[in-house]
Design an enzyme around this catalytic site. Structure first.
Site, mmCIF file in Angstrom:
data_model
loop_
_atom_site.group_PDB
_atom_site.id
_atom_site.type_symbol
_atom_site.label_atom_id
_atom_site.label_comp_id
_atom_site.label_asym_id
_atom_site.label_seq_id
_atom_site.Cartn_x
_atom_site.Cartn_y
_atom_site.Cartn_z
ATOM 1 N N PRO A 102 0.827 -1.055 0.004
ATOM 2 C CA PRO A 102 0.065 -0.113 -0.092
ATOM 3 C C PRO A 102 0.891 1.197 0.067
ATOM 4 O O PRO A 102 2.018 1.023 0.327
ATOM 5 C CB PRO A 102 -0.828 -0.158 1.275
ATOM 6 C CG PRO A 102 0.202 -0.879 2.089
ATOM 7 C CD PRO A 102 0.817 -1.902 1.263
ATOM 8 N N ASP A 103 0.422 2.290 -0.662
ATOM 9 C CA ASP A 103 0.902 3.493 -0.295
ATOM 10 C C ASP A 103 0.583 4.170 0.871
ATOM 11 O O ASP A 103 0.136 3.646 1.742
ATOM 12 C CB ASP A 103 1.034 4.640 -1.640
ATOM 13 C CG ASP A 103 -0.648 5.271 -1.720
ATOM 14 O OD1 ASP A 103 -1.605 4.952 -0.843
ATOM 15 O OD2 ASP A 103 -0.922 5.781 -2.782
ATOM 16 N N PHE A 104 1.006 5.453 1.160
ATOM 17 C CA PHE A 104 0.632 6.038 2.532
ATOM 18 C C PHE A 104 -0.776 6.949 2.380
ATOM 19 O O PHE A 104 -1.373 6.807 3.278
ATOM 20 C CB PHE A 104 1.650 7.067 2.836
ATOM 21 C CG PHE A 104 3.266 6.322 2.930
ATOM 22 C CD1 PHE A 104 3.183 5.628 4.364
ATOM 23 C CD2 PHE A 104 4.012 6.049 2.018
ATOM 24 C CE1 PHE A 104 4.316 4.978 4.481
ATOM 25 C CE2 PHE A 104 5.053 5.309 2.295
ATOM 26 C CZ PHE A 104 5.461 4.596 3.468
ATOM 27 N N ARG A 105 -0.765 7.720 1.465
ATOM 28 C CA ARG A 105 -1.912 8.588 1.373
ATOM 29 C C ARG A 105 -3.118 8.386 0.568
ATOM 30 O O ARG A 105 -4.003 9.445 0.677
ATOM 31 C CB ARG A 105 -1.355 10.159 1.306
ATOM 32 C CG ARG A 105 -0.156 10.466 2.346
ATOM 33 C CD ARG A 105 0.253 11.761 2.040
ATOM 34 N NE ARG A 105 1.398 12.111 3.339
ATOM 35 C CZ ARG A 105 2.635 11.440 3.386
ATOM 36 N NH1 ARG A 105 3.005 10.691 2.502
ATOM 37 N NH2 ARG A 105 3.340 11.689 4.335
ATOM 38 N N ASN A 146 11.252 4.946 -1.158
ATOM 39 C CA ASN A 146 10.694 3.722 -0.752
ATOM 40 C C ASN A 146 11.499 2.980 -0.080
ATOM 41 O O ASN A 146 13.048 3.250 -0.060
ATOM 42 C CB ASN A 146 10.371 3.053 -1.966
ATOM 43 C CG ASN A 146 9.052 3.596 -2.649
ATOM 44 O OD1 ASN A 146 8.494 4.793 -2.117
ATOM 45 N ND2 ASN A 146 8.731 3.419 -4.010
ATOM 46 N N ASP A 195 11.294 -0.468 0.294
ATOM 47 C CA ASP A 195 10.887 -1.859 0.053
ATOM 48 C C ASP A 195 12.016 -2.369 -0.947
ATOM 49 O O ASP A 195 11.941 -3.722 -1.268
ATOM 50 C CB ASP A 195 9.665 -1.856 -0.924
ATOM 51 C CG ASP A 195 9.540 -0.902 -2.280
ATOM 52 O OD1 ASP A 195 10.602 -0.819 -2.767
ATOM 53 O OD2 ASP A 195 8.413 -0.455 -2.560
ATOM 54 N N HIS A 232 14.975 7.961 2.129
ATOM 55 C CA HIS A 232 14.241 7.543 3.293
ATOM 56 C C HIS A 232 14.951 6.435 4.084
ATOM 57 O O HIS A 232 14.343 5.710 4.883
ATOM 58 C CB HIS A 232 12.659 7.831 3.400
ATOM 59 C CG HIS A 232 12.067 8.775 2.962
ATOM 60 N ND1 HIS A 232 10.937 9.129 2.670
ATOM 61 C CD2 HIS A 232 12.681 10.093 2.864
ATOM 62 C CE1 HIS A 232 10.804 10.241 2.231
ATOM 63 N NE2 HIS A 232 11.728 11.188 2.558
HETATM 64 P P1 OAD Z 1 1.963 8.760 -0.804
HETATM 65 O O1 OAD Z 1 1.048 7.904 -0.374
HETATM 66 O O2 OAD Z 1 2.036 10.086 -0.204
HETATM 67 O O3 OAD Z 1 1.720 9.209 -2.388
HETATM 68 C C1 OAD Z 1 1.739 8.126 -3.374
HETATM 69 C C2 OAD Z 1 1.047 8.914 -4.766
HETATM 70 O O4 OAD Z 1 1.158 7.985 -5.772
HETATM 71 C C3 OAD Z 1 -0.086 9.540 -4.702
HETATM 72 O O5 OAD Z 1 0.030 10.822 -5.348
HETATM 73 C C4 OAD Z 1 -1.039 8.539 -5.478
HETATM 74 O O6 OAD Z 1 -1.976 9.108 -6.299
HETATM 75 C C5 OAD Z 1 -0.099 7.818 -6.289
HETATM 76 N N1 OAD Z 1 -0.261 6.612 -6.881
HETATM 77 C C6 OAD Z 1 -0.532 5.549 -5.941
HETATM 78 N N2 OAD Z 1 -0.882 4.204 -6.817
HETATM 79 C C7 OAD Z 1 -0.499 4.645 -7.982
HETATM 80 C C8 OAD Z 1 -0.414 3.975 -9.244
HETATM 81 N N3 OAD Z 1 -0.517 2.661 -9.132
HETATM 82 N N4 OAD Z 1 0.110 4.725 -10.413
HETATM 83 C C9 OAD Z 1 0.415 5.935 -10.149
HETATM 84 N N5 OAD Z 1 0.257 6.461 -9.122
HETATM 85 C C10 OAD Z 1 -0.165 6.091 -7.881
HETATM 86 O O7 OAD Z 1 3.516 8.174 -0.777
HETATM 87 P P2 OAD Z 1 4.911 8.930 -1.161
HETATM 88 O O8 OAD Z 1 4.885 10.181 -1.754
HETATM 89 O O9 OAD Z 1 5.981 7.926 -1.305
HETATM 90 O O10 OAD Z 1 7.882 8.631 4.625
HETATM 91 O O11 OAD Z 1 5.133 9.407 0.627
HETATM 92 C C11 OAD Z 1 6.194 9.990 0.970
HETATM 93 C C12 OAD Z 1 6.787 9.626 2.368
HETATM 94 O O12 OAD Z 1 5.534 9.843 3.302
HETATM 95 C C13 OAD Z 1 7.152 8.145 2.334
HETATM 96 O O13 OAD Z 1 8.421 7.879 2.103
HETATM 97 C C14 OAD Z 1 6.907 7.988 3.904
HETATM 98 C C15 OAD Z 1 5.698 8.511 4.242
HETATM 99 O O14 OAD Z 1 5.606 9.127 5.514
HETATM 100 C C16 OAD Z 1 8.376 8.150 5.779
HETATM 101 O O15 OAD Z 1 7.862 7.139 6.409
HETATM 102 C C17 OAD Z 1 9.480 8.789 6.181
#
Ligand code: OAD
Length: 272
Positions: A38-41, A112, A114, A131
């Site tokens: 999963p992503d974060f946001r 990432n 991962d 990170h």
């Molecule tokens: P986010 O979850 O903040 O953002 C993920 C982005 O990817 C969003 O804009 C989604 O719309 C997009 N997305 C998700 N799935 C996708 C797909 N299949 N194709 C295209 N786009 C997609 O994640 P990060 O930006 O990586 O840090 O978050 C930054 C940091 O916040 C992380 O490294 C982590 C977190 O807290 C720490 O833990 C220090």
């Protein structure tokens, strides 16, 4: 600079014409969601929307160093899910490897943890893990390294590990950058590189976490920037040579590879 407007075809032509020999790629959790992480946001599917069971004061506390010092268990519950080794790189990771194989990759900056870019074969010296990663772990008090096999064991059992020095016994954590910690030297040593790049590709990140979020802004005004992401983020799109490829990044990467005539090669690389 972009001949043919702000389109995938124009970017492909720019690369084919040999104008992009120093590409910087900047990525985040969105490039690994199709691998099953999963992503974060993202609303509903993102990690931060699914942490209710951990009873956190706020979602980002799970990666906050002050919170960790008082309650490390929620992080270890998550670590079990996020620990590398259970997931396969996506075709987007293979695209970064292809850029590297073609000698076009100046640097890949990733947020990432991962390790999927390494697993996809991108050479270690081309990657900046901004990170940190699960590759090393140490005591948060005395910084002593902690053995990898014992960490694996701790994560498996969700058993919070402590420093092996009897006079310390501080909490141990993987060398992932938490909120409240500084980024590794390799980030600061390489953050000037976007200013030397001739093409910038931003993929799968919300560009919300600083200082990483500032990297695309370090590119020269004359350097085309491409965003391959579900949504428009940061200031991407604000410059005349910004190209937005909105949607799933695997699909966007395939579109770009196809316009470049690289699609078969990319698919073959991914299936290796
Ligand atoms: P986010 O979850 O903040 O953002 C993920 C982005 O990817 C969003 O804009 C989604 O719309 C997009 N997305 C998700 N799935 C996708 C797909 N299949 N194709 C295209 N786009 C997609 O994640 P990060 O930006 O990586 O840090 O978050 C930054 C940091 O916040 C992380 O490294 C982590 C977190 O807290 C720490 O833990 C220090």
């Amino acid at each position: 600079t972009l001949d043919g407007g702000r389109t995938v075809e124009a970017i492909a032509k720019y690369i084919r014409d040999g104008k992009a020999k120093k590409i910087v790629v900047m990525s985040g959790a969105g490039i690994s969601t199709s691998a099953g992480i999963p992503d974060f946001r993202s609303p509903n599917t993102g990690l931060y929307a699914n942490l209710a069971r951990l009873n956190l004061p706020y979602a980002e506390a799970v990666f906050d160093i002050s919170y960790f010092r008082t309650n490390p268990l929620p992080f270890y519950i998550l670590a079990q899910e996020l620990y590398p080794g259970r997931y396969r790189p996506t075709i987007t990771h293979s695209f970064i490897k292809l850029l590297s194989d073609k000698g076009l990759l100046l640097k890949h900056f990733t947020q990432n943890i991962d390790c999927l870019e390494r697993q996809a074969g991108v050479p270690g010296e081309k990657i900046v893990e901004a990170h940190g990663s699960f590759a090393r772990q140490s005591c948060v008090v005395c910084k002593s390294p902690y053995p990898a096999d014992r960490m694996l064991e701790a994560v498996r059992k969700m058993d919070v590990p402590h420093c092996l020095r009897p006079e310390c016994e501080g909490l141990v954590k993987p060398e992932i950058v938490f909120f409240g910690e500084s980024l590794p030297d390799e980030f600061h040593d390489n953050k000037h590189l976007p200013s030397e790049a001739d093409l910038c590709i931003v993929m799968g990140t919300s560009l919300t976490v600083q200082p990483f979020a500032s990297l695309p802004g370090f590119c020269s005004e004359s350097t085309p920037r491409v965003l391959i992401n579900l949504e428009q983020v940061g200031s991407m799109g604000s410059r005349p040579d910004d190209v937005l490829i909105l949607g799933d990044c695997d699909a966007g990467v395939r579109r770009l590879a196809s316009a470049l005539g690289w699609l078969d090669e990319l698919e073959a690389l991914w299936k290796e």
